[in-house]
Write a protein that holds these residues in place. Structure first.
Motif, PDB file in Angstrom:
ATOM      1  N   GLY A  60     -18.500  57.650 -14.593  1.00  0.00           N
ATOM      2  CA  GLY A  60     -19.942  57.361 -14.596  1.00  0.00           C
ATOM      3  C   GLY A  60     -20.560  57.180 -13.221  1.00  0.00           C
ATOM      4  N   ALA A  61     -19.747  57.187 -12.165  1.00  0.00           N
ATOM      5  CA  ALA A  61     -20.313  56.959 -10.829  1.00  0.00           C
ATOM      6  C   ALA A  61     -19.811  57.971  -9.801  1.00  0.00           C
ATOM      7  CB  ALA A  61     -19.998  55.543 -10.358  1.00  0.00           C
ATOM      8  N   ARG A  63     -17.210  59.623  -7.198  1.00  0.00           N
ATOM      9  CA  ARG A  63     -16.143  59.000  -6.407  1.00  0.00           C
ATOM     10  C   ARG A  63     -16.528  57.585  -6.006  1.00  0.00           C
ATOM     11  NH1 ARG A  63     -16.616  64.093  -2.863  1.00  0.00           N
ATOM     12  NH2 ARG A  63     -18.731  63.377  -3.273  1.00  0.00           N
ATOM     13  N   PHE A  99     -24.299  64.514  -6.585  1.00  0.00           N
ATOM     14  CA  PHE A  99     -25.061  64.179  -7.781  1.00  0.00           C
ATOM     15  C   PHE A  99     -26.511  64.511  -7.547  1.00  0.00           C
ATOM     16  CE2 PHE A  99     -21.298  62.006  -8.543  1.00  0.00           C
ATOM     17  CZ  PHE A  99     -21.232  61.822  -9.903  1.00  0.00           C
ATOM     18  N   SER A 167     -29.401  60.013  -0.893  1.00  0.00           N
ATOM     19  CA  SER A 167     -28.415  59.249  -1.652  1.00  0.00           C
ATOM     20  C   SER A 167     -27.169  58.904  -0.841  1.00  0.00           C
ATOM     21  CB  SER A 167     -28.021  59.995  -2.924  1.00  0.00           C
ATOM     22  OG  SER A 167     -27.466  61.235  -2.597  1.00  0.00           O
ATOM     23  N   GLY A 188     -19.524  56.567   2.934  1.00  0.00           N
ATOM     24  CA  GLY A 188     -20.392  57.302   2.013  1.00  0.00           C
ATOM     25  C   GLY A 188     -19.801  57.439   0.616  1.00  0.00           C
ATOM     26  N   LEU A 190     -18.642  54.773  -1.016  1.00  0.00           N
ATOM     27  CA  LEU A 190     -18.753  53.476  -1.700  1.00  0.00           C
ATOM     28  C   LEU A 190     -19.965  53.446  -2.631  1.00  0.00           C
ATOM     29  CD1 LEU A 190     -16.771  52.724   0.685  1.00  0.00           C
ATOM     30  CD2 LEU A 190     -17.597  50.409   0.340  1.00  0.00           C
ATOM     31  N   ASN A 191     -19.731  52.992  -3.831  1.00  0.00           N
ATOM     32  CA  ASN A 191     -20.809  52.895  -4.811  1.00  0.00           C
ATOM     33  C   ASN A 191     -21.533  51.557  -4.706  1.00  0.00           C
ATOM     34  OD1 ASN A 191     -20.549  55.468  -6.014  1.00  0.00           O
ATOM     35  ND2 ASN A 191     -18.712  54.762  -7.097  1.00  0.00           N
ATOM     36  N   HIS A 192     -22.691  51.522  -5.348  1.00  0.00           N
ATOM     37  CA  HIS A 192     -23.524  50.316  -5.338  1.00  0.00           C
ATOM     38  C   HIS A 192     -23.196  49.450  -6.552  1.00  0.00           C
ATOM     39  CE1 HIS A 192     -27.319  48.008  -5.024  1.00  0.00           C
ATOM     40  NE2 HIS A 192     -27.418  48.163  -6.344  1.00  0.00           N
ATOM     41  N   TYR A 229     -26.532  48.605  -1.741  1.00  0.00           N
ATOM     42  CA  TYR A 229     -27.379  49.564  -1.015  1.00  0.00           C
ATOM     43  C   TYR A 229     -28.669  48.880  -0.555  1.00  0.00           C
ATOM     44  CZ  TYR A 229     -24.543  53.441  -2.973  1.00  0.00           C
ATOM     45  OH  TYR A 229     -23.542  54.306  -3.316  1.00  0.00           O
ATOM     46  N   TYR A 241     -31.321  57.583  -5.648  1.00  0.00           N
ATOM     47  CA  TYR A 241     -29.856  57.712  -5.750  1.00  0.00           C
ATOM     48  C   TYR A 241     -29.419  58.330  -7.069  1.00  0.00           C
ATOM     49  CZ  TYR A 241     -29.840  54.520  -1.771  1.00  0.00           C
ATOM     50  OH  TYR A 241     -30.055  53.941  -0.549  1.00  0.00           O
ATOM     51  N   PHE A 243     -29.205  57.009 -10.237  1.00  0.00           N
ATOM     52  CA  PHE A 243     -28.472  56.260 -11.262  1.00  0.00           C
ATOM     53  C   PHE A 243     -29.196  54.952 -11.567  1.00  0.00           C
ATOM     54  CE2 PHE A 243     -26.594  52.640  -9.054  1.00  0.00           C
ATOM     55  CZ  PHE A 243     -26.747  53.009  -7.714  1.00  0.00           C
TER      56      PHE A 243
HETATM   57  C1  LIG Z   1     -23.301  57.019  -1.256  1.00  0.00           C
HETATM   58  S1  LIG Z   1     -22.892  57.953  -2.649  1.00  0.00           S
HETATM   59  C2  LIG Z   1     -21.490  57.135  -3.286  1.00  0.00           C
HETATM   60  C3  LIG Z   1     -20.371  58.082  -3.600  1.00  0.00           C
HETATM   61  C4  LIG Z   1     -20.600  58.976  -4.777  1.00  0.00           C
HETATM   62  N1  LIG Z   1     -20.187  58.292  -5.987  1.00  0.00           N
HETATM   63  C5  LIG Z   1     -19.894  60.310  -4.634  1.00  0.00           C
HETATM   64  O1  LIG Z   1     -19.124  60.695  -5.514  1.00  0.00           O
HETATM   65  O2  LIG Z   1     -20.154  60.977  -3.636  1.00  0.00           O
HETATM   66  C6  LIG Z   1     -24.211  57.480  -3.685  1.00  0.00           C
HETATM   67  C7  LIG Z   1     -24.192  58.134  -5.047  1.00  0.00           C
HETATM   68  O3  LIG Z   1     -23.148  57.569  -5.841  1.00  0.00           O
HETATM   69  C8  LIG Z   1     -23.569  57.376  -7.189  1.00  0.00           C
HETATM   70  N2  LIG Z   1     -23.535  55.930  -7.475  1.00  0.00           N
HETATM   71  C9  LIG Z   1     -23.472  54.923  -6.585  1.00  0.00           C
HETATM   72  N3  LIG Z   1     -23.396  53.732  -7.201  1.00  0.00           N
HETATM   73  C10 LIG Z   1     -23.415  53.986  -8.517  1.00  0.00           C
HETATM   74  C11 LIG Z   1     -23.375  53.157  -9.683  1.00  0.00           C
HETATM   75  N4  LIG Z   1     -23.299  51.839  -9.622  1.00  0.00           N
HETATM   76  N5  LIG Z   1     -23.412  53.773 -10.901  1.00  0.00           N
HETATM   77  C12 LIG Z   1     -23.493  55.122 -11.012  1.00  0.00           C
HETATM   78  N6  LIG Z   1     -23.538  55.951  -9.936  1.00  0.00           N
HETATM   79  C13 LIG Z   1     -23.504  55.393  -8.710  1.00  0.00           C
HETATM   80  C14 LIG Z   1     -24.986  57.932  -7.272  1.00  0.00           C
HETATM   81  O4  LIG Z   1     -24.903  59.262  -7.693  1.00  0.00           O
HETATM   82  C15 LIG Z   1     -25.451  57.879  -5.834  1.00  0.00           C
HETATM   83  O5  LIG Z   1     -26.434  58.855  -5.537  1.00  0.00           O
END
Ligand SMILES: C[S@@+](CC[C@H](N)C(=O)[O-])C[C@H]1O[C@@H](n2cnc3c(N)ncnc32)[C@H](O)[C@@H]1O
Length: 396
Positions: A60-61, A63, A99, A167, A188, A190-192, A229, A241, A243
């Motif tokens: 769902g997020a 990487r 994404f 994003s 880059g 790391l998720n939020h 973030y 972003y 999501f």
């Molecule tokens: C800085 S990137 C983080 C890495 C990203 N997950 C990737 O695979 O490249 C930011 C993107 O990650 C995803 N993301 C970050 N935090 C998230 C969360 N809590 N739930 C779902 N998607 C998330 C969104 O698509 C966002 O635009």
């Protein structure tokens, strides 16, 4: 005993208790190999990155990063030499998995957003970008076709690059005191989270010349390590972003614009002075008593002043209670209109809907939930005031 240490332990304890209550489980998809990401991590190590994180695939997020050992408050999860931070303003095309976000939402998702302020925001953002594109890209492609081949610099590619930039970029304060928007390798990924492990980052350390990501709360081995973030609403996270975060986002607000319509003291004529108030889901408020109702005090005071300019003392008098009834009715009617605009739950087959429509519907549900909580608070507030009013009439 070290008082500061005891104080810090107590704070961390309280934080952990709170997070335990609101725990968001992240499920790691082990079938995704993350080979490319491993190669980036190896490249990072060769180039001086110190990391206690491993890149994995989070359901769902996309990487994300998990801790490779138990990390405690103050530990540095990631340290990036300033020399490999990418601060150029141009994002080149690459085949990186990305994404897509709201800017490239399809028509069905845009339609599903009807009745929300986000629809307007997205249309404006898209128009703004389109103007930029029209001003810049055709001229560049015409004058420098070798550098800017037309087939690469299409509107769709431009939008994609903007989405990638919004994003994935972070603001970094460099040693020259300048704040620059950058792409930061590994960070880059790391998720939020609404309950992030890393909050304070973004300033280059003058001694080590690195950007450090220290922990503000512990992260156990194998657990996803998340960043903040920023204190963003779900509409901002969605627009920039792509999501909606899991859990109760305290920054989700419904803005209410009022024209204060005051008199200009010099001219004695009305001047339009707009004020904006923010209302959150009232389940986040602790005080639902008389004169509070779980609603924001600045908003209630503003409405009281508009009805009676004299100081409101929050004492139970019949005239004060009448004002309370009036302002609660105003709010009730405003939010009833908002709810009508949002419409009933959308008759869409959610299971089979596309990702963008699903997100649009999720966002609309969130808006309905907030508006509905405000309406419930107005309703119980009105009952409370009316009871007090009847009691005061009997006592008289
Ligand atoms: C800085 S990137 C983080 C890495 C990203 N997950 C990737 O695979 O490249 C930011 C993107 O990650 C995803 N993301 C970050 N935090 C998230 C969360 N809590 N739930 C779902 N998607 C998330 C969104 O698509 C966002 O635009």
């Amino acid at each position: 005993m070290n008082v500061l240490q005891a104080f810090q332990d107590a704070i961390v304890n309280r934080l952990e208790k709170f997070v335990d209550k609101n725990r968001e489980e992240s499920r790691i998809d082990k079938s995704y190999s993350c080979d490319k990401e491993k190669r980036i991590a190896e490249w990072g190590e060769i180039n001086g990155i110190k990391s206690r994180l491993e890149i994995v695939y989070v359901e769902g997020a996309g990487r994300g990063a998990i801790a490779t050992k138990d990390l405690k408050v103050g530990d540095i999860a990631l340290e990036i030499p300033v020399s490999i931070i990418i601060s150029e303003d141009i994002v080149h095309q690459s085949d990186m998995v990305c994404f897509l976000i709201w800017l490239s939402f399809g028509v069905a998702a845009i339609v599903a957003l009807d009745g929300t302020l986000l629809l307007e925001e997205i249309m404006q953002a898209k128009e703004h970008l389109r103007n930029h594109y029209d001003e810049l890209v055709p001229a560049l492609c015409h004058n420098y076709p070798d550098v800017f081949p037309l087939e690469l610099y299409t509107w769709e590619q431009f939008l994609w690059a903007c989405e990638l930039w919004y994003s994935n970029s972070m603001k970094v304060m460099f040693l020259d005191g300048k704040l620059r928007t950058c792409l930061i390798p590994i960070a880059g990924f790391l998720n939020h989270s609404l309950h992030p492990h890393i909050i304070h980052y973004g300033k280059v350390d003058s001694i080590t010349k690195t950007l450090k990501f220290p922990l503000s709360r512990p992260c156990s081995i194998g657990q996803q390590c998340c960043l903040s973030y920023g204190n963003f609403s779900s509409s901002h996270l969605l627009a920039f972003y792509g999501f909606i975060p899991q859990g109760d986002n305290p920054y989700d607000v419904i803005p209410l614009d009022f024209d204060a319509g005051e008199l200009d003291p010099m001219e004695d004529c009305p001047v339009s002075s707009q004020t904006t108030h923010m209302v959150r889901g009232t389940w986040l408020s602790k005080n639902h008593n008389l004169f509070h109702y779980g609603l924001p005090c600045p908003l209630l005071n503003f409405l009281r002043r508009a009805r009676s300019p004299t100081l409101h003392t929050k004492t139970i008098t019949q005239s004060n209670l009448e004002i309370e009834i009036e302002i609660l009715e105003v709010l009730q009617s405003t939010f009833n209109n908002m709810m009508e605009n949002l419409g009933d739950t959308d008759p869409v087959d959610r299971e089979n809907a596309t990702w963008d429509v699903k997100l649009a519907l999720e966002f609309k549900d969130l808006q309905r939930r907030i508006v509905s909580s405000i309406l419930t608070s107005c309703d119980s507030g009105l009952k409370l005031v009316q009871n007090e009013f009847s009691r005061s009439v009997v006592e008289e």
